[in-house]
Design a protein around this motif. Sequence first.
Motif, PDB file in Angstrom:
ATOM      1  N   GLN A  44       0.816  -1.205   0.000  1.00  0.00           N
ATOM      2  CA  GLN A  44       0.000   0.000   0.000  1.00  0.00           C
ATOM      3  C   GLN A  44       0.856   1.264   0.000  1.00  0.00           C
ATOM      4  N   LEU A  62       1.647   2.288  -3.554  1.00  0.00           N
ATOM      5  CA  LEU A  62       0.527   2.584  -4.436  1.00  0.00           C
ATOM      6  C   LEU A  62       0.106   4.035  -4.254  1.00  0.00           C
ATOM      7  N   LEU A  90      -7.023   1.515  -8.307  1.00  0.00           N
ATOM      8  CA  LEU A  90      -6.201   0.336  -8.583  1.00  0.00           C
ATOM      9  C   LEU A  90      -6.226  -0.029 -10.071  1.00  0.00           C
ATOM     10  N   PRO A 108      -6.359   2.650  -3.055  1.00  0.00           N
ATOM     11  CA  PRO A 108      -5.583   1.777  -2.157  1.00  0.00           C
ATOM     12  C   PRO A 108      -6.056   1.788  -0.708  1.00  0.00           C
ATOM     13  N   ALA A 131      -4.321  -5.797  -0.703  1.00  0.00           N
ATOM     14  CA  ALA A 131      -3.230  -5.047  -1.334  1.00  0.00           C
ATOM     15  C   ALA A 131      -2.085  -5.976  -1.718  1.00  0.00           C
ATOM     16  N   GLN A 132      -1.789  -6.951  -0.851  1.00  0.00           N
ATOM     17  CA  GLN A 132      -0.708  -7.883  -1.146  1.00  0.00           C
ATOM     18  C   GLN A 132      -1.069  -8.743  -2.352  1.00  0.00           C
TER      19      GLN A 132
END
Length: 245
Positions: free
Chosen positions: A91, A94, A100, A138, A146-147
Amino acid sequence: MIEVRDLRVSYGGRTAARVPELDVRAGECVAIVGESGSGKSTTLLSLLGLAEGAHVSGEVRVCGVDVLRAPERRLRELRGARVALVMQAPQAALSPTTRLGVLMRRALRLHGVDAPDRVARDAMAAVMLDPELLRRYPHEISGGQAQRFAIALAIALGAGVVLADEPTSALDVTVQAEVMGVLRRLREERDLALLLVSHDLALVSTIADRVLVMKDGEVVETGPAAEVLARPSHPYTRELLEALP
């Protein structure tokens, strides 16, 4: 996919990491383990020419590219399209003001991927994320999402090598299992070469084929994961295992 010989990374004349030998083949997972400051992440970043401010020597080949001698243009082609880096806190990497989907489509276009919208949605589905999340920012997704988004971006670009730096350290146990399950499945289905950095030996035991144990920048033990974790020969490896709850 990764070939390292006599790698030495130093800052101001002080060695931060020294790895005599490291190979990762297609479909294989190799883990680098050790406490914080042992040189794990430094080693990982040096494989992509991203150890800023460091003097790096030795032989490093990733997907056939001589990383330490290739021009920056060649390295840009390597990063993302052929080798993906999944960081500990995606994160933070980003843009908080960009959705995204925009982030992913921009990366796909930069690497010349056709039909970026379709590829993005397929990649999200591959890591068990609802493609509708591409509409979010994000801060509107969880750490685990996020991962997995970072992993989705890697496979969308068609990377054959994934370098994962503590990919589950900030996640709870249930989400850790989900993320590792995604990596394990993608490795098997797509024949990915996975280099995993972690301090979590329990997690490493569930996915790694081979292990390198680092302490104070040096590799103190290496071998098949089952052998190293069951019958460690170095006192430091035994200490790490004894520290497990």
